[in-house]
Design an enzyme around this catalytic site. Structure first.
Site, short mmCIF file in Angstrom:
data_model
loop_
_atom_site.label_atom_id
_atom_site.label_comp_id
_atom_site.label_asym_id
_atom_site.label_seq_id
_atom_site.Cartn_x
_atom_site.Cartn_y
_atom_site.Cartn_z
N GLU A 266 -38.95 -15.22 72.46
CA GLU A 266 -39.86 -15.90 73.31
C GLU A 266 -41.10 -15.34 73.23
O GLU A 266 -42.13 -16.13 73.19
CB GLU A 266 -39.32 -15.59 74.85
CG GLU A 266 -40.16 -16.20 75.95
CD GLU A 266 -39.63 -15.71 77.33
OE1 GLU A 266 -40.32 -15.07 77.84
OE2 GLU A 266 -38.40 -16.17 77.65
N HIS B 29 -33.48 -12.47 72.67
CA HIS B 29 -33.82 -13.80 73.32
C HIS B 29 -35.29 -13.46 73.79
O HIS B 29 -36.25 -14.30 73.49
CB HIS B 29 -32.99 -13.98 74.35
CG HIS B 29 -33.53 -15.29 75.22
ND1 HIS B 29 -34.53 -14.87 76.17
CD2 HIS B 29 -33.23 -16.67 75.32
CE1 HIS B 29 -34.69 -16.00 76.88
NE2 HIS B 29 -34.25 -17.02 76.18
N ASN B 30 -35.81 -12.48 74.60
CA ASN B 30 -36.96 -12.41 75.05
C ASN B 30 -38.00 -12.02 74.08
O ASN B 30 -39.21 -12.21 74.31
CB ASN B 30 -36.88 -11.38 76.22
CG ASN B 30 -36.40 -11.98 77.62
OD1 ASN B 30 -35.68 -12.96 77.65
ND2 ASN B 30 -36.83 -11.26 78.70
N SER C 205 -31.48 -16.41 81.78
CA SER C 205 -32.62 -17.03 81.46
C SER C 205 -32.79 -18.49 82.06
O SER C 205 -31.95 -19.13 82.48
CB SER C 205 -32.87 -17.15 79.87
OG SER C 205 -34.17 -17.95 79.43
N LYS D 83 -29.87 -10.80 75.65
CA LYS D 83 -31.08 -11.30 76.52
C LYS D 83 -32.41 -10.60 75.85
O LYS D 83 -33.41 -11.23 75.95
CB LYS D 83 -30.83 -11.17 77.80
CG LYS D 83 -31.85 -11.39 78.76
CD LYS D 83 -32.41 -12.99 78.62
CE LYS D 83 -33.26 -13.45 79.86
NZ LYS D 83 -34.29 -12.77 80.19
#
Length: 302
Positions: free
Chosen positions: A180, A176-177, A121, A173
Site C-alpha cells: 500500500e 499488505h500495508n 483492511s 497484513k
C-alpha cells in the site's frame, strides 16, 4: 454469534454496526463513555469496564480487540487473562507486529485461552464495502469464528481467508500495508509530474477519471485520489506531512532480515520520514556541498 468489542474508534464502531446488521450480538467497551453510548444507540450492549464487558458475555466468550498496536494490546490482554475461562477467544484485529503476536499467542496458550490475529483492511469504508480479513490462529478456533468473519467480509466467500497459524494473519497484513505504501507513493509522484507540466494545463481529476476505467493502473486508491482531486484540485490547506504508523517499517525490516530486495516499499517509507522533517538537515548539507565543489548558489532564508 455473540462477541465483545474493545476499542470503539471510527473503524471499531463501524465494525460493530456491520456485525449488528449481520444478526450478531455485540457488547462494546471503550474508555470514552461517549463512544460506548454511540454503539448502544445502534443496538449494541454497552460496558464501561473490562469486568463489565466479560460479565455480559456468555461462555464461550469471544473478544475482539480494535486498539493501537504495542503496549495497549499487552496491557489489555494482561487485564483480560484473570477474567476469562478455558477456551475463551481473544481476536486482535489491529495492526500488531507479527512477532508480538507470536509471543502473545504462546502466553495465552499456557492459560488455555485462544488467540487469533486478524489483519483487517478496509478503513472507514468497511461498513459499506466489507473488510478484507487475513486470519491467523488455530484452525479449530477459526472455524468456530466463521460467522463473524463472513459477516465482516465483503461476502461470505470473498475478501477473507484463514492464512496460517498464529502470526500469519498479522504478517500478511504487514506485507499488505507495505505494498500500500508503494502504490500510494507511485500515484503521488505521478500526479506531481502531471501537475508540474504547467504548459499543458492538465486537469488532474479528469485524468484520474480516465484512468479509473479500463486502465491497467485502476484501483480503489485511484478512486480515492480522483475523489480528492475533485474536491480540492490544488490540495490547498493541506500540509505535505505523511504519518507512518509502523507497518511499512516492519515490512522493510523483514525484507532486510530475509535478504529480499524491496526498494519500492523502502523508498516510500523513507519518503514519509522526509515529509515529517520541518527542516531537512540532509538537504541543507546537500546544498552546501554543491556550492563547495561546483559554486552553485544556495537559496538563503528570507
Amino acid at each position: 454469534m455473540e462477541l465483545g468489542m474493545i476499542g470503539l474508534g471510527r473503524m471499531g464502531a463501524n465494525m460493530v454496526e456491520r456485525l449488528l446488521k449481520g444478526g450478531h450480538s455485540v457488547v462494546g467497551y471503550a474508555r470514552t463513555p461517549e463512544k460506548v453510548n454511540r454503539i448502544v444507540h445502534e443496538g449494541a450492549v454497552g460496558a464501561h469496564s473490562l469486568e463489565e464487558l466479560v460479565s455480559k458475555l456468555s461462555p464461550r466468550r469471544v473478544i475482539w480487540l480494535m486498539i493501537p498496536a504495542g503496549d495497549p494490546v499487552d496491557k489489555t490482554i494482561q487485564a483480560l487473562i484473570p477474567l476469562l475461562d478455558k477456551d475463551d477467544v481473544i481476536i486482535d484485529g489491529g495492526n500488531s507486529f507479527y512477532k508480538d503476536t507470536l509471543r502473545r499467542a504462546e502466553t495465552l496458550k499456557q492459560k488455555n485461552i485462544h488467540y487469533v490475529d486478524a489483519g483487517t483492511s478496509g478503513g472507514i469504508w468497511g461498513l459499506a464495502e466489507g473488510y478484507s480479513l487475513m486470519v491467523g490462529g488455530g484452525k479449530e478456533v477459526v472455524e468456530f469464528l466463521h460467522p463473524i468473519f463472513e459477516t465482516l467480509a465483503p461476502a461470505s466467500d470473498k475478501g477473507w481467508s484463514y492464512v496460517g497459524p498464529n502470526g500469519a494473519g498479522h504478517f500478511v497484513k504487514m506485507v499488505h500495508n507495505g505494498i500500500e505504501y508503494g502504490m500510494m507513493q507511485a500515484y503521488a509522484e505521478g500526479f506531481a509530474l502531471l501537475k508540474q507540466k504547467e504548459e499543458f494545463n492538465l486537469d488532474l481529476h479528469q485524468i484520474a477519471e480516465v484512468w479509473r476505467y479500463g486502465s491497467v493502473i485502476r484501483s480503489w486508491l485511484l478512486d480515492l485520489a480522483s475523489e480528492a482531486l475533485k474536491e480540492n484540485p490544488n490540495l490547498e490547506g493541506i500540509e505535505s506531512y505523511v504519518s507512518e504508523s509502523g507497518e511499512g517499517r516492519w515490512a522493510v525490516l523483514e525484507a532486510i532480515e530475509q535478504h529480499i530486495a524491496a526498494p519500492v516499499i523502502t523508498s516510500s517509507l523513507l519518503q514519509r520520514f522526509l515529509s515529517q522533517e520541518e527542516e531537512s538537515f540532509s538537504n541543507k548539507l546537500l546544498a552546501i556541498l554543491r556550492k563547495k565543489f561546483g559554486g552553485h548558489a544556495i537559496k538563503e532564508k528570507s
